[in-house]
Write a protein that holds these residues in place. Structure first.
Motif, PDB file in Angstrom:
ATOM      1  N   ASN A   1     -32.370   1.079  23.158  1.00 57.83           N
ATOM      2  CA  ASN A   1     -33.595   1.587  23.775  1.00 57.83           C
ATOM      3  C   ASN A   1     -33.985   0.724  24.968  1.00 57.83           C
ATOM      4  O   ASN A   1     -34.341  -0.439  24.822  1.00 57.83           O
ATOM      5  CB  ASN A   1     -34.727   1.627  22.760  1.00 57.83           C
ATOM      6  CG  ASN A   1     -34.461   2.617  21.650  1.00 57.83           C
ATOM      7  OD1 ASN A   1     -34.129   3.764  21.904  1.00 57.83           O
ATOM      8  ND2 ASN A   1     -34.566   2.174  20.407  1.00 57.83           N
ATOM      9  N   SER A   2     -33.920   1.301  26.164  1.00 54.02           N
ATOM     10  CA  SER A   2     -34.179   0.594  27.408  1.00 54.02           C
ATOM     11  C   SER A   2     -35.619   0.799  27.861  1.00 54.02           C
ATOM     12  O   SER A   2     -36.351   1.639  27.344  1.00 54.02           O
ATOM     13  CB  SER A   2     -33.228   1.109  28.496  1.00 54.02           C
ATOM     14  OG  SER A   2     -31.887   0.938  28.109  1.00 54.02           O
ATOM     15  N   LEU A   3     -36.023  -0.003  28.870  1.00 55.93           N
ATOM     16  CA  LEU A   3     -37.292   0.246  29.537  1.00 55.93           C
ATOM     17  C   LEU A   3     -37.332   1.672  30.080  1.00 55.93           C
ATOM     18  O   LEU A   3     -36.296   2.215  30.480  1.00 55.93           O
ATOM     19  CB  LEU A   3     -37.472  -0.723  30.703  1.00 55.93           C
ATOM     20  CG  LEU A   3     -37.903  -2.160  30.405  1.00 55.93           C
ATOM     21  CD1 LEU A   3     -37.730  -3.009  31.662  1.00 55.93           C
ATOM     22  CD2 LEU A   3     -39.352  -2.212  29.930  1.00 55.93           C
ATOM     23  N   PRO A   4     -38.510   2.300  30.114  1.00 55.13           N
ATOM     24  CA  PRO A   4     -38.595   3.652  30.653  1.00 55.13           C
ATOM     25  C   PRO A   4     -38.148   3.764  32.104  1.00 55.13           C
ATOM     26  O   PRO A   4     -37.647   4.815  32.524  1.00 55.13           O
ATOM     27  CB  PRO A   4     -40.083   3.995  30.519  1.00 55.13           C
ATOM     28  CG  PRO A   4     -40.581   3.116  29.415  1.00 55.13           C
ATOM     29  CD  PRO A   4     -39.792   1.850  29.545  1.00 55.13           C
TER      30      PRO A   4
ATOM     31  N   GLN B   1     -40.483 -11.014  19.850  1.00 56.43           N
ATOM     32  CA  GLN B   1     -39.342 -10.101  19.896  1.00 56.43           C
ATOM     33  C   GLN B   1     -39.663  -8.751  19.260  1.00 56.43           C
ATOM     34  O   GLN B   1     -39.022  -7.742  19.573  1.00 56.43           O
ATOM     35  CB  GLN B   1     -38.139 -10.727  19.180  1.00 56.43           C
ATOM     36  CG  GLN B   1     -36.835  -9.985  19.401  1.00 56.43           C
ATOM     37  CD  GLN B   1     -35.713 -10.511  18.552  1.00 56.43           C
ATOM     38  OE1 GLN B   1     -35.723 -10.394  17.324  1.00 56.43           O
ATOM     39  NE2 GLN B   1     -34.724 -11.122  19.204  1.00 56.43           N
ATOM     40  N   THR B   2     -40.643  -8.703  18.391  1.00 55.01           N
ATOM     41  CA  THR B   2     -40.985  -7.448  17.718  1.00 55.01           C
ATOM     42  C   THR B   2     -42.308  -6.860  18.171  1.00 55.01           C
ATOM     43  O   THR B   2     -42.684  -5.778  17.722  1.00 55.01           O
ATOM     44  CB  THR B   2     -41.034  -7.655  16.195  1.00 55.01           C
ATOM     45  OG1 THR B   2     -42.004  -8.676  15.881  1.00 55.01           O
ATOM     46  CG2 THR B   2     -39.681  -8.090  15.660  1.00 55.01           C
ATOM     47  N   SER B   3     -43.014  -7.559  19.069  1.00 62.16           N
ATOM     48  CA  SER B   3     -44.314  -7.072  19.540  1.00 62.16           C
ATOM     49  C   SER B   3     -44.573  -7.667  20.916  1.00 62.16           C
ATOM     50  O   SER B   3     -45.167  -8.739  21.038  1.00 62.16           O
ATOM     51  CB  SER B   3     -45.420  -7.473  18.558  1.00 62.16           C
ATOM     52  OG  SER B   3     -46.671  -6.986  18.971  1.00 62.16           O
ATOM     53  N   ALA B   4     -44.144  -6.970  21.960  1.00 62.71           N
ATOM     54  CA  ALA B   4     -44.147  -7.544  23.302  1.00 62.71           C
ATOM     55  C   ALA B   4     -44.716  -6.564  24.318  1.00 62.71           C
ATOM     56  O   ALA B   4     -44.871  -5.364  24.072  1.00 62.71           O
ATOM     57  CB  ALA B   4     -42.733  -7.950  23.701  1.00 62.71           C
ATOM     58  N   LEU B   5     -45.006  -7.116  25.504  1.00 62.38           N
ATOM     59  CA  LEU B   5     -45.482  -6.350  26.642  1.00 62.38           C
ATOM     60  C   LEU B   5     -44.585  -6.601  27.851  1.00 62.38           C
ATOM     61  O   LEU B   5     -44.122  -7.730  28.061  1.00 62.38           O
ATOM     62  CB  LEU B   5     -46.905  -6.773  27.020  1.00 62.38           C
ATOM     63  CG  LEU B   5     -48.064  -6.330  26.136  1.00 62.38           C
ATOM     64  CD1 LEU B   5     -49.326  -7.090  26.542  1.00 62.38           C
ATOM     65  CD2 LEU B   5     -48.293  -4.836  26.246  1.00 62.38           C
ATOM     66  N   SER B   6     -44.375  -5.565  28.644  1.00 63.80           N
ATOM     67  CA  SER B   6     -43.808  -5.676  29.982  1.00 63.80           C
ATOM     68  C   SER B   6     -44.903  -5.288  30.960  1.00 63.80           C
ATOM     69  O   SER B   6     -45.422  -4.163  30.908  1.00 63.80           O
ATOM     70  CB  SER B   6     -42.597  -4.742  30.138  1.00 63.80           C
ATOM     71  OG  SER B   6     -42.171  -4.704  31.488  1.00 63.80           O
TER      72      SER B   6
ATOM     73  N   ASN C   1     -48.431  -1.204  38.650  1.00 62.31           N
ATOM     74  CA  ASN C   1     -49.486  -1.394  37.654  1.00 62.31           C
ATOM     75  C   ASN C   1     -49.047  -0.893  36.280  1.00 62.31           C
ATOM     76  O   ASN C   1     -49.837  -0.892  35.339  1.00 62.31           O
ATOM     77  CB  ASN C   1     -50.785  -0.706  38.078  1.00 62.31           C
ATOM     78  CG  ASN C   1     -50.661   0.806  38.141  1.00 62.31           C
ATOM     79  OD1 ASN C   1     -49.583   1.361  37.960  1.00 62.31           O
ATOM     80  ND2 ASN C   1     -51.766   1.483  38.400  1.00 62.31           N
ATOM     81  N   THR C   2     -47.794  -0.505  36.161  1.00 60.05           N
ATOM     82  CA  THR C   2     -47.311   0.049  34.900  1.00 60.05           C
ATOM     83  C   THR C   2     -47.116  -1.039  33.842  1.00 60.05           C
ATOM     84  O   THR C   2     -46.758  -2.177  34.137  1.00 60.05           O
ATOM     85  CB  THR C   2     -45.987   0.790  35.104  1.00 60.05           C
ATOM     86  OG1 THR C   2     -45.056  -0.076  35.774  1.00 60.05           O
ATOM     87  CG2 THR C   2     -46.193   2.032  35.950  1.00 60.05           C
TER      88      THR C   2
ATOM     89  N   THR D   1     -42.982   1.931  24.742  1.00 63.66           N
ATOM     90  CA  THR D   1     -43.954   3.008  24.910  1.00 63.66           C
ATOM     91  C   THR D   1     -44.845   2.683  26.099  1.00 63.66           C
ATOM     92  O   THR D   1     -45.309   1.546  26.241  1.00 63.66           O
ATOM     93  CB  THR D   1     -44.834   3.163  23.655  1.00 63.66           C
ATOM     94  OG1 THR D   1     -43.997   3.408  22.519  1.00 63.66           O
ATOM     95  CG2 THR D   1     -45.831   4.301  23.818  1.00 63.66           C
ATOM     96  N   SER D   2     -45.104   3.665  26.953  1.00 62.30           N
ATOM     97  CA  SER D   2     -46.020   3.451  28.077  1.00 62.30           C
ATOM     98  C   SER D   2     -47.417   3.144  27.558  1.00 62.30           C
ATOM     99  O   SER D   2     -47.898   3.760  26.605  1.00 62.30           O
ATOM    100  CB  SER D   2     -46.048   4.690  28.964  1.00 62.30           C
ATOM    101  OG  SER D   2     -44.795   4.888  29.582  1.00 62.30           O
ATOM    102  N   ALA D   3     -48.066   2.166  28.200  1.00 59.57           N
ATOM    103  CA  ALA D   3     -49.386   1.691  27.781  1.00 59.57           C
ATOM    104  C   ALA D   3     -50.371   1.856  28.937  1.00 59.57           C
ATOM    105  O   ALA D   3     -49.976   2.172  30.063  1.00 59.57           O
ATOM    106  CB  ALA D   3     -49.295   0.230  27.347  1.00 59.57           C
TER     107      ALA D   3
END
Length: 237
Positions: free
Chosen positions: A65-68, A80-85, A97-98, A108-110
């Motif tokens: 599963n890659s970045l969108p 590693q199990t709960s991160a933000l980009s 601003n994504t 998932t987009s936030a």
């Protein structure tokens, strides 16, 4: 001129070369610990990548599963199990601003940042407890700060706007940022965050630089690499 696959591990006293990343890039986002880390995206544009790579303490593997979307120069926070980009750049867009959240298996987009930007500092404990500070949009060094708890909230600004800085902190209420483009073009100044305001610290980096990496907590922070007019391999704790 391109990305590297090099990976090195710090044990508190020495560096050790480890198995390489599956996919080399620069401007990669990162999160996690020395035994459970996450690396995602990277450049150079226009060949930015979407790869998500996982470190288990001994080797890297690529998630299915890659970045969108492909981007680089983003900021990572969490585990590693709960991160933000957070933010970054892509071909044709120098200040995104994504934002995406990672739950250990997929992105998932936030909610988006209030201010699109790249080269920020970030820290936090999870994909619902993080902070992002500073950054740049071409021609501007930002002092903007935002905290994330599932949505973004504008917070008190840095005392000095800067980009290409680094940060460290255990959650969105305690941390610090250091280095960057102030004083231009290589910075050594430090600011600390107590959850409500920023304070300029009398403790500066020994080596002024930008594009460095930060890790750790408010009490035990780490600064490595960067650029000081030439590529830096300096490390400070």
């Amino acid at each position: 001129t391109g990305g590297t696959t090099n990976s090195e591990l710090w044990n508190g006293s020495t560096w050790t070369n480890t198995p390489s990343l599956d996919t080399g890039a620069f401007g990669i986002g990162g999160a996690g610990t020395t035994t459970a880390a996450l690396a995602f995206g990277g450049g150079p544009a226009p060949q930015d990548i979407t790869a998500t790579q996982l470190w288990n303490g001994s080797s890297w593997s690529t998630s299915p599963n890659s970045l969108p979307s492909a981007k680089n120069n983003m900021t990572g926070a969490g585990t590693q199990t709960s991160a933000l980009s957070i933010g970054g750049t892509e071909s044709g867009n120098p200040g995104l601003n994504t934002v995406e959240t990672w739950n250990g298996s997929s992105w998932t987009s936030a909610p988006t940042l209030t201010y699109g930007r790249a080269y920020t500092a970030g820290f936090g404990s999870s994909n619902t407890n993080a902070l992002v500070a500073g950054g740049e949009y071409p021609g501007s060094n930002y002092n903007y700060v935002e905290t994330f708890n599932g949505s973004w909230t504008n917070a008190p600004t840095l005392n000095t706007g800067r980009a290409q800085l680094a940060g460290a902190g255990q959650d969105s209420t305690s941390g610090l940022v250091f280095g960057g483009t102030v004083p231009s073009p290589y910075g050594n100044t430090t600011e600390t965050w107590n959850g409500s305001s920023w304070t300029s610290s009398p403790t500066a980096l020994s080596v002024a630089r930008r594009k460095l990496t930060g890790a750790g907590t408010f009490e035990k922070a780490f600064a490595a690499g960067g650029y000081k007019g030439s590529t830096s391999n300096d490390v400070e704790e």
